[in-house]
Scaffold this motif. Structure first.
Motif, short mmCIF file in Angstrom:
data_model
loop_
_atom_site.label_atom_id
_atom_site.label_comp_id
_atom_site.label_asym_id
_atom_site.label_seq_id
_atom_site.Cartn_x
_atom_site.Cartn_y
_atom_site.Cartn_z
N ALA A 187 13.96 24.50 23.12
CA ALA A 187 15.65 24.12 23.65
C ALA A 187 15.23 22.95 24.63
O ALA A 187 16.19 22.09 25.13
CB ALA A 187 16.14 25.38 24.54
N ILE A 188 14.00 23.08 25.48
CA ILE A 188 13.61 21.81 26.55
C ILE A 188 13.48 20.62 26.05
O ILE A 188 14.24 19.60 26.05
CB ILE A 188 12.51 22.29 27.13
CG1 ILE A 188 12.75 23.55 28.26
CG2 ILE A 188 11.83 21.19 27.92
CD1 ILE A 188 11.35 24.14 28.59
N ILE A 189 12.86 20.62 24.40
CA ILE A 189 12.77 19.30 23.93
C ILE A 189 14.11 18.74 23.35
O ILE A 189 14.57 17.58 23.31
CB ILE A 189 11.87 19.47 22.68
CG1 ILE A 189 10.29 19.50 23.09
CG2 ILE A 189 12.00 18.14 21.75
CD1 ILE A 189 9.60 20.00 22.05
N LYS A 190 14.78 19.54 22.92
CA LYS A 190 16.19 19.24 22.54
C LYS A 190 17.12 18.71 23.64
O LYS A 190 17.80 17.59 23.71
CB LYS A 190 17.07 20.42 21.90
CG LYS A 190 18.81 20.05 21.22
CD LYS A 190 19.43 21.25 20.53
CE LYS A 190 20.47 20.91 20.10
NZ LYS A 190 21.68 20.77 21.16
N THR A 191 17.13 19.41 24.83
CA THR A 191 17.70 18.91 26.09
C THR A 191 17.16 17.68 26.45
O THR A 191 18.16 16.63 27.06
CB THR A 191 17.76 20.17 27.20
OG1 THR A 191 18.36 20.89 26.64
CG2 THR A 191 18.69 19.35 28.51
N THR A 192 15.94 17.24 26.61
CA THR A 192 15.30 16.07 26.81
C THR A 192 15.75 15.12 26.25
O THR A 192 16.18 13.86 26.54
CB THR A 192 13.90 16.25 27.03
OG1 THR A 192 13.58 17.28 27.86
CG2 THR A 192 13.26 14.92 27.46
N SER A 193 15.71 15.15 24.68
CA SER A 193 16.20 13.94 23.70
C SER A 193 17.70 13.71 23.96
O SER A 193 17.84 12.73 24.06
CB SER A 193 16.02 14.72 22.43
OG SER A 193 16.65 13.94 21.37
N GLU A 194 18.45 14.68 24.15
CA GLU A 194 20.06 14.19 24.40
C GLU A 194 20.16 13.61 25.84
O GLU A 194 20.89 12.62 25.71
CB GLU A 194 20.80 15.68 24.44
CG GLU A 194 21.01 16.35 23.15
CD GLU A 194 21.74 17.76 23.14
OE1 GLU A 194 21.86 18.04 24.27
OE2 GLU A 194 21.77 18.08 22.13
N HIS A 195 19.23 13.87 26.79
CA HIS A 195 19.33 13.09 28.10
C HIS A 195 18.73 11.78 28.04
O HIS A 195 19.60 10.91 28.45
CB HIS A 195 18.66 13.98 29.22
CG HIS A 195 18.50 13.13 30.26
ND1 HIS A 195 19.65 13.08 31.25
CD2 HIS A 195 17.48 12.49 31.11
CE1 HIS A 195 19.28 12.37 32.28
NE2 HIS A 195 18.01 12.04 32.33
N ILE A 196 17.80 11.53 26.94
CA ILE A 196 17.59 10.03 27.04
C ILE A 196 18.58 9.20 26.08
O ILE A 196 18.61 8.19 26.62
CB ILE A 196 16.00 10.25 26.18
CG1 ILE A 196 15.15 10.76 27.30
CG2 ILE A 196 15.72 8.73 25.72
CD1 ILE A 196 13.38 11.10 26.66
N ASN A 197 18.94 9.98 25.27
CA ASN A 197 19.94 9.32 24.52
C ASN A 197 21.27 8.97 25.48
O ASN A 197 21.81 7.81 25.21
CB ASN A 197 20.52 9.80 23.02
CG ASN A 197 19.38 10.06 22.13
OD1 ASN A 197 18.53 9.37 22.07
ND2 ASN A 197 19.45 11.10 21.29
N SER A 198 21.63 9.71 26.20
CA SER A 198 22.85 9.48 27.16
C SER A 198 22.30 8.39 28.09
O SER A 198 23.19 7.52 28.34
CB SER A 198 23.50 10.76 27.53
OG SER A 198 22.46 11.23 28.56
N VAL A 199 21.28 8.54 28.44
CA VAL A 199 20.77 7.35 29.52
C VAL A 199 20.80 6.15 28.78
O VAL A 199 21.47 4.97 29.42
CB VAL A 199 19.34 7.55 30.27
CG1 VAL A 199 18.79 6.68 30.77
CG2 VAL A 199 19.69 8.85 30.92
N GLY A 200 20.32 6.15 27.51
CA GLY A 200 20.35 4.79 26.69
C GLY A 200 22.07 4.31 26.58
O GLY A 200 22.03 2.81 26.78
N LYS A 201 22.80 5.19 26.20
CA LYS A 201 24.13 4.71 25.81
C LYS A 201 24.80 4.30 27.32
O LYS A 201 25.61 3.26 27.38
CB LYS A 201 24.91 5.99 25.36
CG LYS A 201 26.38 5.70 24.80
CD LYS A 201 26.21 4.82 23.61
CE LYS A 201 27.69 4.43 23.38
NZ LYS A 201 27.78 3.46 22.36
N LEU A 202 24.39 4.98 28.14
CA LEU A 202 25.02 4.69 29.69
C LEU A 202 24.72 3.17 30.13
O LEU A 202 25.26 2.42 30.65
CB LEU A 202 24.82 5.69 30.72
CG LEU A 202 25.45 5.38 32.10
CD1 LEU A 202 27.09 5.53 32.07
CD2 LEU A 202 24.87 6.58 33.05
N GLU A 203 23.44 3.06 29.81
CA GLU A 203 22.88 1.53 30.08
C GLU A 203 23.48 0.51 29.23
O GLU A 203 23.89 -0.47 29.78
CB GLU A 203 21.08 1.53 29.98
CG GLU A 203 20.66 0.22 30.11
CD GLU A 203 19.42 0.32 29.52
OE1 GLU A 203 18.90 0.16 28.43
OE2 GLU A 203 18.25 0.38 30.62
#
Length: 134
Positions: free
Chosen positions: A34-50
């Motif tokens: 669950a932590i790995i999935k959440t971290t992965s989604e957070h990294i993807n959203s940061v890239g999209k926001l950038e």
């Protein structure tokens, strides 16, 4: 003193059973996944926001350019396209001019994407420019 030492060695050793250890490992595995999935989604959203932020900068630069050009040539050019290098990326923008109820006021919409064929967009920004009296 011998009696005290013997009493210590005669005590049963306590510990976890194999089942308890397996249940604990399962719980940690599920939590880790669950932590790995959440971290992965957070990294993807940061890239999209950038990406959206950079595309908005490109759009705002083009809106400023279009506003300045509209002071010299009226009406602003419709269906204008171009590309800009910013932050080691090529951004493709297109400008659409729309009429408004006022003949001396135009809406300029800048759409920015990263596809050279202008398919899809990352962001779109709109401004209104008025015909100058000079």
């Amino acid at each position: 003193m011998k009696k005290v030492m013997n009493a210590t060695f005669n005590r049963q050793q306590g510990g976890f059973t194999l089942l308890e250890v397996m249940v604990a490992m399962f719980i940690f595995a599920v939590a880790g996944a669950a932590i790995i999935k959440t971290t992965s989604e957070h990294i993807n959203s940061v890239g999209k926001l950038e990406e959206i932020t950079f595309a908005t900068w490109v759009a705002n630069n083009q809106l400023t350019r279009a506003s300045l050009l509209s002071e010299k040539t009226w009406p602003p050019k419709n269906k204008e396209r171009g590309s800009v290098e910013m932050l080691d990326r090529t951004w493709y923008w297109q400008q659409e001019v729309q009429a408004t109820a006022d003949e001396d006021l135009k809406a300029i919409i800048i759409t920015v994407g990263n596809d050279p064929e202008y398919i899809g967009s990352i962001t779109s920004v709109t401004t209104y420019v008025a015909k100058s009296n000079g």
